[in-house]
Design a protein around this motif. Structure first.
Motif, PDB file in Angstrom:
ATOM      1  N   ALA A  64     -32.782  -9.139  31.544  1.00 27.15           N
ATOM      2  CA  ALA A  64     -32.648  -8.671  32.892  1.00 27.15           C
ATOM      3  C   ALA A  64     -32.259  -9.767  33.721  1.00 27.15           C
ATOM      4  CB  ALA A  64     -34.007  -7.778  33.249  1.00 27.15           C
ATOM      5  N   ILE A  65     -33.005 -10.999  33.783  1.00 25.59           N
ATOM      6  CA  ILE A  65     -32.788 -12.029  34.652  1.00 25.59           C
ATOM      7  C   ILE A  65     -31.279 -12.536  34.429  1.00 25.59           C
ATOM      8  CG2 ILE A  65     -33.793 -14.488  35.227  1.00 25.59           C
ATOM      9  CD1 ILE A  65     -36.558 -13.236  34.250  1.00 25.59           C
ATOM     10  N   ASP A  66     -31.107 -12.755  33.001  1.00 21.45           N
ATOM     11  CA  ASP A  66     -29.701 -13.260  32.952  1.00 21.45           C
ATOM     12  C   ASP A  66     -28.819 -12.401  33.186  1.00 21.45           C
ATOM     13  OD1 ASP A  66     -28.114 -15.045  31.512  1.00 21.45           O
ATOM     14  OD2 ASP A  66     -27.641 -13.520  30.053  1.00 21.45           O
ATOM     15  N   ALA A  67     -28.918 -10.993  33.079  1.00 27.81           N
ATOM     16  CA  ALA A  67     -27.681  -9.975  33.631  1.00 27.81           C
ATOM     17  C   ALA A  67     -27.738  -9.996  35.021  1.00 27.81           C
ATOM     18  CB  ALA A  67     -28.290  -8.728  33.230  1.00 27.81           C
ATOM     19  N   ALA A  68     -28.893 -10.139  35.690  1.00 24.63           N
ATOM     20  CA  ALA A  68     -28.644 -10.316  37.380  1.00 24.63           C
ATOM     21  C   ALA A  68     -27.955 -11.316  37.647  1.00 24.63           C
ATOM     22  CB  ALA A  68     -30.039 -10.409  37.778  1.00 24.63           C
ATOM     23  N   GLY A  69     -28.284 -12.522  36.897  1.00 27.04           N
ATOM     24  CA  GLY A  69     -27.257 -13.792  37.428  1.00 27.04           C
ATOM     25  C   GLY A  69     -25.840 -13.391  37.172  1.00 27.04           C
ATOM     26  N   ARG A  70     -25.560 -13.035  35.952  1.00 28.32           N
ATOM     27  CA  ARG A  70     -24.039 -12.745  35.528  1.00 28.32           C
ATOM     28  C   ARG A  70     -23.538 -11.719  36.461  1.00 28.32           C
ATOM     29  NH1 ARG A  70     -26.245 -12.220  30.460  1.00 28.32           N
ATOM     30  NH2 ARG A  70     -25.603 -10.141  30.490  1.00 28.32           N
ATOM     31  N   MET A  71     -24.108 -10.719  36.877  1.00 31.96           N
ATOM     32  CA  MET A  71     -23.730  -9.506  37.653  1.00 31.96           C
ATOM     33  C   MET A  71     -23.510 -10.216  39.201  1.00 31.96           C
ATOM     34  SD  MET A  71     -25.353  -5.931  38.996  1.00 31.96           S
ATOM     35  CE  MET A  71     -26.683  -6.551  39.811  1.00 31.96           C
ATOM     36  N   LEU A  72     -24.397 -11.040  39.666  1.00 29.36           N
ATOM     37  CA  LEU A  72     -23.959 -11.551  40.893  1.00 29.36           C
ATOM     38  C   LEU A  72     -22.797 -12.385  40.955  1.00 29.36           C
ATOM     39  CD1 LEU A  72     -27.780 -12.086  42.096  1.00 29.36           C
ATOM     40  CD2 LEU A  72     -26.002 -10.403  43.288  1.00 29.36           C
ATOM     41  N   THR A  73     -22.719 -13.219  39.833  1.00 29.54           N
ATOM     42  CA  THR A  73     -21.622 -13.995  39.711  1.00 29.54           C
ATOM     43  C   THR A  73     -20.121 -13.174  39.574  1.00 29.54           C
ATOM     44  OG1 THR A  73     -22.598 -15.670  38.657  1.00 29.54           O
ATOM     45  CG2 THR A  73     -20.383 -15.616  38.421  1.00 29.54           C
ATOM     46  N   GLN A  74     -20.222 -12.267  38.906  1.00 29.07           N
ATOM     47  CA  GLN A  74     -19.054 -11.144  38.924  1.00 29.07           C
ATOM     48  C   GLN A  74     -18.709 -10.340  40.101  1.00 29.07           C
ATOM     49  OE1 GLN A  74     -19.791  -8.690  35.624  1.00 29.07           O
ATOM     50  NE2 GLN A  74     -19.575 -10.592  34.088  1.00 29.07           N
ATOM     51  N   LEU A  75     -19.842  -9.982  40.953  1.00 27.09           N
ATOM     52  CA  LEU A  75     -19.931  -9.286  41.863  1.00 27.09           C
ATOM     53  C   LEU A  75     -19.162 -10.423  43.190  1.00 27.09           C
ATOM     54  CD1 LEU A  75     -20.528  -6.642  43.203  1.00 27.09           C
ATOM     55  CD2 LEU A  75     -22.752  -7.616  44.136  1.00 27.09           C
ATOM     56  N   ALA A  76     -19.382 -11.542  43.132  1.00 27.73           N
ATOM     57  CA  ALA A  76     -18.893 -12.571  44.058  1.00 27.73           C
ATOM     58  C   ALA A  76     -17.605 -12.771  43.986  1.00 27.73           C
ATOM     59  CB  ALA A  76     -19.816 -13.891  43.942  1.00 27.73           C
ATOM     60  N   TRP A  77     -17.120 -12.587  42.701  1.00 29.80           N
ATOM     61  CA  TRP A  77     -15.452 -13.003  42.281  1.00 29.80           C
ATOM     62  C   TRP A  77     -14.979 -11.832  42.655  1.00 29.80           C
ATOM     63  CZ3 TRP A  77     -11.455 -10.726  40.015  1.00 29.80           C
ATOM     64  CH2 TRP A  77     -10.537 -11.643  39.773  1.00 29.80           C
TER      65      TRP A  77
END
Length: 186
Positions: free
Chosen positions: A157-170
């Protein structure tokens, strides 16, 4: 960061004794620490939207917040294999305000971790012309995943949150620029 994206985090559950604040607060700590975002919260428990979708001062103010946002994350539970009625009302209250904006999901629940609710939401947000972020944060048996301080050791979940925020920012940057130079035709 210069000109951060305005991120609205919608907390969907309105049930008494809901678990939503634990999950939402955990995610908000990650989002607030991310300088790419100016993070705000719309807790549907505190947002009086009429279920008949009539126009009220509250619904107008809500639509203005949705319009001003660049990106969204929904924190949702799963009820009876679906998402909360409060969230459907929130999605239906606004219309054009959602268009050409990205949305991510943080779900929680029992064995499915809220993923059935997210799959339904992906269909709904496509219909209102949003871009659904591929990465999803999901907590299976959520009440067992958090300690008394509201922290989790769930590495996935911690990893997915980081990846999601990166994709959301892009997506947020890309779509904000596109809306500014070539308004969405929908």
């Amino acid at each position: 960061m210069e000109n951060p994206l305005r991120l609205e985090v919608l907390v969907a559950s309105v049930r008494p004794e809901r678990f939503a604040p634990v999950v939402a607060d955990w995610f908000l700590r990650a989002a607030l620490a991310d300088e790419r975002f100016d993070t705000r919260v719309i807790d549907l428990l505190d947002t009086p939207l009429p279920v008949d979708l009539s126009v009220t001062p509250e619904s107008r103010a809500y639509c203005e917040r949705i319009s001003a946002a660049d990106a969204f994350v929904v924190v949702t539970s799963e009820y009876n294999h679906g998402y909360p009625a409060s969230l459907k009302t929130a999605l239906d209250t606004a219309k054009r305000e959602w268009r050409a904006k990205p949305i991510g999901f943080v779900s929680y629940g029992g064995l499915s971790g809220g993923l059935r609710a997210v799959e339904q939401l992906r269909q709904v947000v496509a219909e209102i012309h949003m871009v659904s972020i591929r990465e999803t944060v999901s907590f299976h048996e959520a009440k067992r995943k958090f300690d008394d301080a509201g922290d989790t050791a769930d590495g996935a979940a911690i990893d997915a949150a980081g990846r999601m925020l990166t994709q959301l920012a892009w997506w947020g940057r890309t779509l904000r620029a596109a809306r500014a130079t070539d308004p969405y035709p929908g």
